[in-house]
Design a protein around this motif. Structure first.
Motif, mmCIF file in Angstrom:
data_model
loop_
_atom_site.group_PDB
_atom_site.id
_atom_site.type_symbol
_atom_site.label_atom_id
_atom_site.label_comp_id
_atom_site.label_asym_id
_atom_site.label_seq_id
_atom_site.Cartn_x
_atom_site.Cartn_y
_atom_site.Cartn_z
ATOM 1 N N VAL A 54 0.842 -1.205 0.000
ATOM 2 C CA VAL A 54 0.000 0.000 0.000
ATOM 3 C C VAL A 54 0.877 1.254 0.000
ATOM 4 C CG1 VAL A 54 -1.627 1.366 1.380
ATOM 5 C CG2 VAL A 54 -2.000 -1.082 1.074
ATOM 6 N N LEU A 55 1.913 1.254 0.867
ATOM 7 C CA LEU A 55 2.812 2.407 0.954
ATOM 8 C C LEU A 55 3.580 2.605 -0.352
ATOM 9 C CD1 LEU A 55 4.222 1.892 4.563
ATOM 10 C CD2 LEU A 55 2.487 3.532 3.821
ATOM 11 N N LEU A 56 4.014 1.519 -0.965
ATOM 12 C CA LEU A 56 4.701 1.610 -2.246
ATOM 13 C C LEU A 56 3.784 2.191 -3.312
ATOM 14 C CD1 LEU A 56 7.008 1.020 -4.233
ATOM 15 C CD2 LEU A 56 6.139 -1.330 -4.404
ATOM 16 N N SER A 57 2.542 1.695 -3.350
ATOM 17 C CA SER A 57 1.575 2.203 -4.324
ATOM 18 C C SER A 57 1.334 3.696 -4.127
ATOM 19 C CB SER A 57 0.265 1.432 -4.182
ATOM 20 O OG SER A 57 -0.714 1.944 -5.050
ATOM 21 N N ARG A 58 1.252 4.109 -2.876
ATOM 22 C CA ARG A 58 1.044 5.532 -2.585
ATOM 23 C C ARG A 58 2.215 6.366 -3.093
ATOM 24 N NH1 ARG A 58 1.147 7.307 3.592
ATOM 25 N NH2 ARG A 58 3.367 6.940 3.166
ATOM 26 N N VAL A 60 4.412 5.627 -5.495
ATOM 27 C CA VAL A 60 4.443 5.643 -6.963
ATOM 28 C C VAL A 60 3.353 6.563 -7.510
ATOM 29 C CG1 VAL A 60 4.147 4.229 -9.036
ATOM 30 C CG2 VAL A 60 5.483 3.349 -7.121
ATOM 31 N N THR A 61 2.185 6.553 -6.884
ATOM 32 C CA THR A 61 1.093 7.433 -7.314
ATOM 33 C C THR A 61 1.484 8.896 -7.153
ATOM 34 O OG1 THR A 61 -0.537 5.765 -6.681
ATOM 35 C CG2 THR A 61 -1.337 8.027 -6.956
ATOM 36 N N GLN A 62 2.142 9.231 -6.028
ATOM 37 C CA GLN A 62 2.596 10.597 -5.804
ATOM 38 C C GLN A 62 3.620 11.014 -6.855
ATOM 39 O OE1 GLN A 62 3.020 10.090 -1.150
ATOM 40 N NE2 GLN A 62 3.341 12.206 -1.687
ATOM 41 N N LEU A 63 4.558 10.117 -7.153
ATOM 42 C CA LEU A 63 5.556 10.421 -8.171
ATOM 43 C C LEU A 63 4.915 10.640 -9.536
ATOM 44 C CD1 LEU A 63 8.443 7.911 -7.352
ATOM 45 C CD2 LEU A 63 8.578 10.399 -7.250
ATOM 46 N N MET A 74 6.348 4.920 -17.237
ATOM 47 C CA MET A 74 7.611 4.316 -16.807
ATOM 48 C C MET A 74 7.645 4.153 -15.288
ATOM 49 S SD MET A 74 10.581 5.897 -19.289
ATOM 50 C CE MET A 74 10.215 7.627 -18.980
ATOM 51 N N LEU A 75 7.151 5.160 -14.574
ATOM 52 C CA LEU A 75 7.098 5.070 -13.119
ATOM 53 C C LEU A 75 6.139 3.973 -12.660
ATOM 54 C CD1 LEU A 75 7.121 8.879 -12.281
ATOM 55 C CD2 LEU A 75 8.852 7.229 -11.544
ATOM 56 N N MET A 76 4.991 3.890 -13.316
ATOM 57 C CA MET A 76 4.022 2.865 -12.961
ATOM 58 C C MET A 76 4.583 1.467 -13.217
ATOM 59 S SD MET A 76 1.543 4.532 -11.696
ATOM 60 C CE MET A 76 0.299 3.252 -11.542
ATOM 61 N N GLU A 77 5.305 1.308 -14.327
ATOM 62 C CA GLU A 77 5.908 0.014 -14.652
ATOM 63 C C GLU A 77 6.961 -0.373 -13.609
ATOM 64 O OE1 GLU A 77 8.077 -2.250 -18.430
ATOM 65 O OE2 GLU A 77 7.707 -0.079 -18.510
ATOM 66 N N ALA A 78 7.770 0.602 -13.191
ATOM 67 C CA ALA A 78 8.767 0.332 -12.147
ATOM 68 C C ALA A 78 8.084 -0.049 -10.839
ATOM 69 C CB ALA A 78 9.657 1.554 -11.946
ATOM 70 N N GLY A 79 6.965 0.631 -10.533
ATOM 71 C CA GLY A 79 6.212 0.304 -9.320
ATOM 72 C C GLY A 79 5.696 -1.124 -9.343
ATOM 73 N N ARG A 105 16.097 7.306 -3.417
ATOM 74 C CA ARG A 105 16.368 8.025 -4.668
ATOM 75 C C ARG A 105 15.313 9.081 -4.973
ATOM 76 N NH1 ARG A 105 17.234 2.630 -6.933
ATOM 77 N NH2 ARG A 105 19.462 2.194 -6.802
ATOM 78 N N PHE A 106 14.078 8.758 -4.654
ATOM 79 C CA PHE A 106 12.974 9.642 -5.045
ATOM 80 C C PHE A 106 12.467 10.519 -3.890
ATOM 81 C CE2 PHE A 106 12.918 6.488 -8.434
ATOM 82 C CZ PHE A 106 12.779 7.300 -9.549
ATOM 83 N N GLY A 107 13.237 10.582 -2.788
ATOM 84 C CA GLY A 107 12.941 11.565 -1.759
ATOM 85 C C GLY A 107 11.924 11.169 -0.708
ATOM 86 N N PHE A 108 11.559 9.907 -0.612
ATOM 87 C CA PHE A 108 10.630 9.445 0.422
ATOM 88 C C PHE A 108 11.453 8.981 1.641
ATOM 89 C CE2 PHE A 108 8.380 8.983 -3.585
ATOM 90 C CZ PHE A 108 7.144 9.556 -3.303
#
Length: 468
Positions: A54-58, A60-63, A74-79, A105-108
């Protein structure tokens, strides 16, 4: 007169049967308890996994919400790839490391710290890496005392890693503890030789401790390693001013101002040229490269290779995926592919001398002596004040038995620049190879003096003495 027998109780009549029933009952009870515990733990793990997904999905959605139309898929595919590896290997520290690095890497930052802490629980051997990563995040946030604690834990875990000492020294300085920083940095320089970072930080620590001559010497050494490093020029100007040499202080203030302006201009130019796409592609490529490593660790070679190739296809400049792919081909005995991959990695790593030397060593193993020698000479020419290039080249010449006279000369240069134990030992091996017993013994003894706890050095000396 016969006396009637007393009536026997069931337990007395069938002692073995009742003992068997009792043990069967105990075994059944233990089985039920174990199964209950197993399902409770499994349920807990399942719950943790579900929450992590759930946290990962959140994240990736924010990104994706702030990304361009091209970047979103591309971000969704990586997620999806990250989510898949979490499901396949829920108890794997390697999978959790990939997740932690993605968040970092993405600031989380909070998610990254949570994931790094979980890594340490899953695999205590990841503690050094995890503490170092958490320390870097806390340092970035300005929490210097907390960062220092994590860097100290990383340093305790493996004091042989120079990067841990450098980061600990910098954090101690930022926390206002220059005396402790100086001790850590002096140990690092003694163990690993001088570097721009270690010398510059030790110069700053000495400046704060009012040891101005030592500060001057360290900043001068840092400038030899990095002539265009503005902070070292500024520190040297300050040291000379404190020593009363205003002419030298003015000279280095001027060079600092010039270099700082050039640095700021480069930064402005990079900001103008950077539309964010290249950085995103590099970050995604690193994510896919680390995913590939997880699959290799778990024995899925085909998927691991596929992720390396995907990373390579996403970014034309990211070096790590190219190095990993080349090393994978070498391990699999696909030597022609390995050579081509290392050659490509050499172009991508041209700004990293340490990676260039790794590639040179690999090409040497694969019989590409000319290319390996060419890379070594390029590294030495581009960084003539760093001993690592000379030492690596000498090691290669020693291993191949080619041009031992040059091997001796470049090993001597390494020792002159940085007289650390491992370089003295290398010089001793070369002397030994060419038949100079006296030179070999002297070099081995120098190595043992600098690192008296090293069993290899002591054993080598004893072996030479036994032959005399």
């Amino acid at each position: 007169m016969n006396r009637p027998h007393a009536e026997q109780k069931p337990l007395e009549r069938f002692p073995l049967r009742w003992a068997l029933l009792r043990w069967q009952w105990l075994a059944l009870t233990m089985t039920v308890l174990l199964l209950t515990t197993f399902f409770m733990v499994g349920e807990r793990l399942s719950g943790l996994l579900s929450w992590e997904r759930v946290l990962l999905s959140r994240a990736v959605t924010q990104l994706s919400a702030g990304a361009s139309a091209d970047a979103k898929p591309m971000l969704m595919e990586a997620g999806i790839a990250l989510d898949t590896v979490l499901q396949k290997f829920p108890s794997s520290a390697d999978a959790t490391i990939v997740l932690a690095q993605f968040y970092q890497r993405f600031g989380f930052h909070k998610d990254a710290i949570r994931s790094w802490n979980r890594c340490m629980k899953l695999d205590p051997l990841s503690s050094g890496m995890a503490h170092e990563a958490i320390g870097a995040l806390e340092f970035e946030e300005g929490h210097f005392d907390v960062a220092t604690n994590h860097f100290q834990e990383a340093f305790k875990y493996d004091a042989r890693i120079s990067a841990y000492a450098i980061q600990l020294g910098e954090s101690l300085l930022s926390a206002g503890r220059p005396d402790e920083a100086a001790r850590v940095l002096e140990i690092d320089i003694k163990s690993h030789g001088r570097s721009m970072a270690a010398c510059s930080l030790l110069g700053q620590a000495s400046l704060q401790l009012r040891h101005y001559e030592q500060s001057r010497d360290q900043f001068e050494a840092a400038i030899k390693f990095g002539p265009e490093y503005p902070a070292a020029h500024h520190g040297l100007a300050t040291a000379y001013a404190r020593l009363g040499n205003e002419q030298k202080a003015a000279e280095y203030r001027a060079s600092f101002e010039k270099l700082q302006k050039e640095k700021e201009q480069r930064h402005r130019n990079e900001l103008k040229a950077d539309n964010g796409v290249e950085k995103l592609l590099d970050q995604l490529a690193r994510t896919y490269a680390t995913l590939g490593r997880v699959y290799l660790v778990h024995g899925d070679l085909r998927t691991g290779e596929a992720f390396f190739l995907k990373a390579k296809g996403i970014s034309a400049t990211e070096p790590e995926c190219r190095l990993l792919l080349a090393q994978f081909y070498e391990q699999q005995g696909r030597l022609h592919e390995a050579i081509a991959a290392f050659e490509e990695a050499c172009i991508a790593t041209k700004r990293s001398p340490s990676q260039q030397l790794l590639i040179a060593a690999a090409l040497n193993r694969l019989g590409q002596f000319g290319q390996a020698e060419s890379i070594h000479r390029h590294v030495i020419d581009s960084m003539p004040q760093q001993a690592a290039g000379y030492a690596s080249f000498a090691q290669m010449l020693l291993q191949t038995g080619r041009n031992l006279s040059e091997a001796k000369n470049v090993a001597k240069q390494a020792v002159e620049i940085e007289p650390v134990a491992e370089y003295w030992f290398l010089l001793g091996k070369i002397f030994q190879k060419i038949g100079d017993r006296e030179g070999a013994m002297n070099a081995f003894q120098e190595a043992a003096t600098r690192d008296p706890a090293n069993n290899l050095y002591r054993d080598t000396i004893q072996a030479m003495k036994s032959v005399l």
